[in-house]
Design a protein around this motif. Structure first.
Motif, PDB file in Angstrom:
ATOM      1  N   PHE A  57      -9.679   3.677  -9.287  1.00  0.00           N
ATOM      2  CA  PHE A  57     -11.075   3.348  -9.009  1.00  0.00           C
ATOM      3  C   PHE A  57     -11.808   4.436  -8.234  1.00  0.00           C
ATOM      4  CE2 PHE A  57      -9.083   1.968  -5.141  1.00  0.00           C
ATOM      5  CZ  PHE A  57     -10.048   2.064  -4.160  1.00  0.00           C
ATOM      6  N   LEU A  58     -11.074   5.395  -7.655  1.00  0.00           N
ATOM      7  CA  LEU A  58     -11.697   6.530  -6.978  1.00  0.00           C
ATOM      8  C   LEU A  58     -11.939   7.696  -7.937  1.00  0.00           C
ATOM      9  CD1 LEU A  58      -9.584   6.493  -3.691  1.00  0.00           C
ATOM     10  CD2 LEU A  58     -11.940   5.675  -4.006  1.00  0.00           C
ATOM     11  N   GLY A  59     -11.510   7.542  -9.175  1.00  0.00           N
ATOM     12  CA  GLY A  59     -11.691   8.586 -10.170  1.00  0.00           C
ATOM     13  C   GLY A  59     -10.556   9.591 -10.210  1.00  0.00           C
ATOM     14  N   MET A  60      -9.452   9.302  -9.507  1.00  0.00           N
ATOM     15  CA  MET A  60      -8.298  10.199  -9.541  1.00  0.00           C
ATOM     16  C   MET A  60      -7.576  10.038 -10.872  1.00  0.00           C
ATOM     17  SD  MET A  60      -6.893   9.490  -5.756  1.00  0.00           S
ATOM     18  CE  MET A  60      -7.139  10.724  -4.526  1.00  0.00           C
ATOM     19  N   TYR A  61      -7.209  11.160 -11.473  1.00  0.00           N
ATOM     20  CA  TYR A  61      -6.582  11.209 -12.792  1.00  0.00           C
ATOM     21  C   TYR A  61      -5.096  11.453 -12.615  1.00  0.00           C
ATOM     22  CZ  TYR A  61      -5.955  12.873 -17.636  1.00  0.00           C
ATOM     23  OH  TYR A  61      -5.565  13.055 -18.930  1.00  0.00           O
ATOM     24  N   ILE A  69       4.046   6.901 -10.522  1.00  0.00           N
ATOM     25  CA  ILE A  69       4.960   6.354  -9.501  1.00  0.00           C
ATOM     26  C   ILE A  69       4.817   7.131  -8.193  1.00  0.00           C
ATOM     27  CG2 ILE A  69       7.394   6.064  -8.876  1.00  0.00           C
ATOM     28  CD1 ILE A  69       7.910   5.524 -11.907  1.00  0.00           C
ATOM     29  N   THR A  70       4.773   8.450  -8.280  1.00  0.00           N
ATOM     30  CA  THR A  70       4.630   9.293  -7.082  1.00  0.00           C
ATOM     31  C   THR A  70       3.325   9.001  -6.347  1.00  0.00           C
ATOM     32  OG1 THR A  70       5.969  11.052  -8.031  1.00  0.00           O
ATOM     33  CG2 THR A  70       4.470  11.687  -6.257  1.00  0.00           C
ATOM     34  N   GLU A  71       2.233   8.929  -7.087  1.00  0.00           N
ATOM     35  CA  GLU A  71       0.927   8.685  -6.459  1.00  0.00           C
ATOM     36  C   GLU A  71       0.879   7.302  -5.806  1.00  0.00           C
ATOM     37  OE1 GLU A  71      -1.252  10.909  -5.838  1.00  0.00           O
ATOM     38  OE2 GLU A  71      -0.468  12.483  -7.129  1.00  0.00           O
ATOM     39  N   PHE A  72       1.414   6.290  -6.472  1.00  0.00           N
ATOM     40  CA  PHE A  72       1.462   4.963  -5.855  1.00  0.00           C
ATOM     41  C   PHE A  72       2.319   4.991  -4.588  1.00  0.00           C
ATOM     42  CE2 PHE A  72       0.112   2.700  -9.884  1.00  0.00           C
ATOM     43  CZ  PHE A  72      -1.030   2.147  -9.333  1.00  0.00           C
ATOM     44  N   SER A  73       3.406   5.750  -4.594  1.00  0.00           N
ATOM     45  CA  SER A  73       4.250   5.817  -3.393  1.00  0.00           C
ATOM     46  C   SER A  73       3.507   6.487  -2.240  1.00  0.00           C
ATOM     47  CB  SER A  73       5.572   6.522  -3.684  1.00  0.00           C
ATOM     48  OG  SER A  73       5.393   7.903  -3.859  1.00  0.00           O
ATOM     49  N   HIS A  74       2.621   7.444  -2.545  1.00  0.00           N
ATOM     50  CA  HIS A  74       1.843   8.115  -1.492  1.00  0.00           C
ATOM     51  C   HIS A  74       0.857   7.176  -0.808  1.00  0.00           C
ATOM     52  CE1 HIS A  74       2.552  12.306  -3.449  1.00  0.00           C
ATOM     53  NE2 HIS A  74       3.485  12.028  -2.558  1.00  0.00           N
ATOM     54  N   ILE A  75       0.313   6.213  -1.556  1.00  0.00           N
ATOM     55  CA  ILE A  75      -0.705   5.311  -0.973  1.00  0.00           C
ATOM     56  C   ILE A  75      -0.140   3.935  -0.634  1.00  0.00           C
ATOM     57  CG2 ILE A  75      -2.619   6.514  -2.089  1.00  0.00           C
ATOM     58  CD1 ILE A  75      -2.742   4.142  -4.096  1.00  0.00           C
ATOM     59  N   ASN A  76       1.166   3.772  -0.824  1.00  0.00           N
ATOM     60  CA  ASN A  76       1.756   2.454  -0.624  1.00  0.00           C
ATOM     61  C   ASN A  76       1.535   1.894   0.777  1.00  0.00           C
ATOM     62  OD1 ASN A  76       3.328   0.180  -1.552  1.00  0.00           O
ATOM     63  ND2 ASN A  76       4.889   0.906  -0.149  1.00  0.00           N
ATOM     64  N   ASP A  77       1.931   2.627   1.803  1.00  0.00           N
ATOM     65  CA  ASP A  77       1.844   2.092   3.168  1.00  0.00           C
ATOM     66  C   ASP A  77       0.408   1.838   3.601  1.00  0.00           C
ATOM     67  OD1 ASP A  77       4.566   1.908   3.532  1.00  0.00           O
ATOM     68  OD2 ASP A  77       4.732   3.886   4.456  1.00  0.00           O
ATOM     69  N   CYS A  78      -0.490   2.743   3.282  1.00  0.00           N
ATOM     70  CA  CYS A  78      -1.873   2.590   3.743  1.00  0.00           C
ATOM     71  C   CYS A  78      -2.644   1.540   2.953  1.00  0.00           C
ATOM     72  CB  CYS A  78      -2.629   3.918   3.684  1.00  0.00           C
ATOM     73  SG  CYS A  78      -3.173   4.400   2.024  1.00  0.00           S
ATOM     74  N   MET A 147      -5.001   3.610 -18.701  1.00  0.00           N
ATOM     75  CA  MET A 147      -5.587   2.555 -17.870  1.00  0.00           C
ATOM     76  C   MET A 147      -6.692   3.161 -17.023  1.00  0.00           C
ATOM     77  SD  MET A 147      -3.733   0.038 -15.073  1.00  0.00           S
ATOM     78  CE  MET A 147      -3.094  -1.148 -16.267  1.00  0.00           C
ATOM     79  N   GLN A 148      -7.829   2.486 -17.003  1.00  0.00           N
ATOM     80  CA  GLN A 148      -8.950   2.901 -16.157  1.00  0.00           C
ATOM     81  C   GLN A 148      -9.340   1.719 -15.284  1.00  0.00           C
ATOM     82  OE1 GLN A 148     -11.690   5.641 -17.243  1.00  0.00           O
ATOM     83  NE2 GLN A 148     -12.858   5.275 -15.387  1.00  0.00           N
ATOM     84  N   VAL A 149      -9.481   1.976 -13.991  1.00  0.00           N
ATOM     85  CA  VAL A 149      -9.833   0.944 -13.021  1.00  0.00           C
ATOM     86  C   VAL A 149     -11.220   1.266 -12.476  1.00  0.00           C
ATOM     87  CG1 VAL A 149      -9.121  -0.220 -10.898  1.00  0.00           C
ATOM     88  CG2 VAL A 149      -7.378   0.766 -12.425  1.00  0.00           C
ATOM     89  N   THR A 150     -12.124   0.273 -12.528  1.00  0.00           N
ATOM     90  CA  THR A 150     -13.499   0.473 -12.088  1.00  0.00           C
ATOM     91  C   THR A 150     -13.825  -0.500 -10.964  1.00  0.00           C
ATOM     92  OG1 THR A 150     -14.134   1.110 -14.333  1.00  0.00           O
ATOM     93  CG2 THR A 150     -15.920   0.501 -12.834  1.00  0.00           C
ATOM     94  N   GLN A 151     -14.249   0.042  -9.823  1.00  0.00           N
ATOM     95  CA  GLN A 151     -14.640  -0.771  -8.665  1.00  0.00           C
ATOM     96  C   GLN A 151     -15.963  -1.471  -8.979  1.00  0.00           C
ATOM     97  OE1 GLN A 151     -13.106  -0.896  -5.374  1.00  0.00           O
ATOM     98  NE2 GLN A 151     -14.552  -2.538  -5.014  1.00  0.00           N
ATOM     99  N   VAL A 152     -16.063  -2.747  -8.642  1.00  0.00           N
ATOM    100  CA  VAL A 152     -17.300  -3.499  -8.792  1.00  0.00           C
ATOM    101  C   VAL A 152     -18.030  -3.450  -7.460  1.00  0.00           C
ATOM    102  CG1 VAL A 152     -18.338  -5.748  -9.271  1.00  0.00           C
ATOM    103  CG2 VAL A 152     -16.285  -5.015 -10.535  1.00  0.00           C
ATOM    104  N   ASN A 153     -19.210  -2.898  -7.465  1.00  0.00           N
ATOM    105  CA  ASN A 153     -20.033  -2.832  -6.254  1.00  0.00           C
ATOM    106  C   ASN A 153     -21.301  -3.622  -6.470  1.00  0.00           C
ATOM    107  OD1 ASN A 153     -18.364  -0.997  -4.743  1.00  0.00           O
ATOM    108  ND2 ASN A 153     -19.072   0.625  -6.114  1.00  0.00           N
TER     109      ASN A 153
END
Length: 157
Positions: A57-61, A69-78, A147-153
């Protein structure tokens, strides 16, 4: 009369295939919801194909299952561990017997306060996203290829 019977049989078979296809895809998304809420991002990422693309949803590819898997592990704790997710199936469209696109509503709830770049998310905060997922079936196994995730604002007042 023979033509009508053949057409009716073809319609029933095609309709049954599409319903079965949708049920199989829904199971994948339901399992991802369980995996997120168990904080098992490796299992959450299992349905992605080896060459899948995820645009968050931040536009990261993120390209490739290993990178996802690596990217999810980087943001897992936060950003994952302090949340719970609910995925609601909206619809899907069968593109063929081996391809489909689905739309899913994601509701993310903060289980506790947590910090994100630029601020704090408070316990109980809820945000909504829409997900578009493209599935492909190879060797009788469905995988997410994109998969594309779009934030609803909310619109500005």
């Amino acid at each position: 009369m023979k033509t009508i019977n053949v057409l009716l049989l073809l319609f029933v078979a095609t309709n049954g295939m599409a319903q079965n296809q949708e049920q199989e895809l829904k199971k994948i998304i339901q399992q991802q919801e369980l995996d997120w809420n168990k904080n098992d991002m490796k299992s959450f990422s299992e349905p992605f194909s080896e060459e899948a693309v995820l645009i968050n949803f931040l536009g990261m590819y993120w390209k490739g299952k290993a990178n996802i898997i690596t990217e999810f592990s980087h943001i897992n704790d936060c950003c994952i561990k302090p949340t719970s997710v609910k995925f609601d199936w909206i619809d899907s469209q069968s593109l063929s017997e081996n391809a489909a696109v689905a739309h899913i509503k994601e509701t993310l709830t903060a289980k506790e306060d947590y910090a994100v770049p630029g601020g704090m998310v408070k316990k109980g905060s809820v945000n909504t996203k829409f997900i578009t997922a493209v599935f492909e079936k190879k060797n009788a196994i469905w995988k997410i290829v994109s998969m594309q995730v779009t934030q609803v604002n909310l619109p500005p007042r």
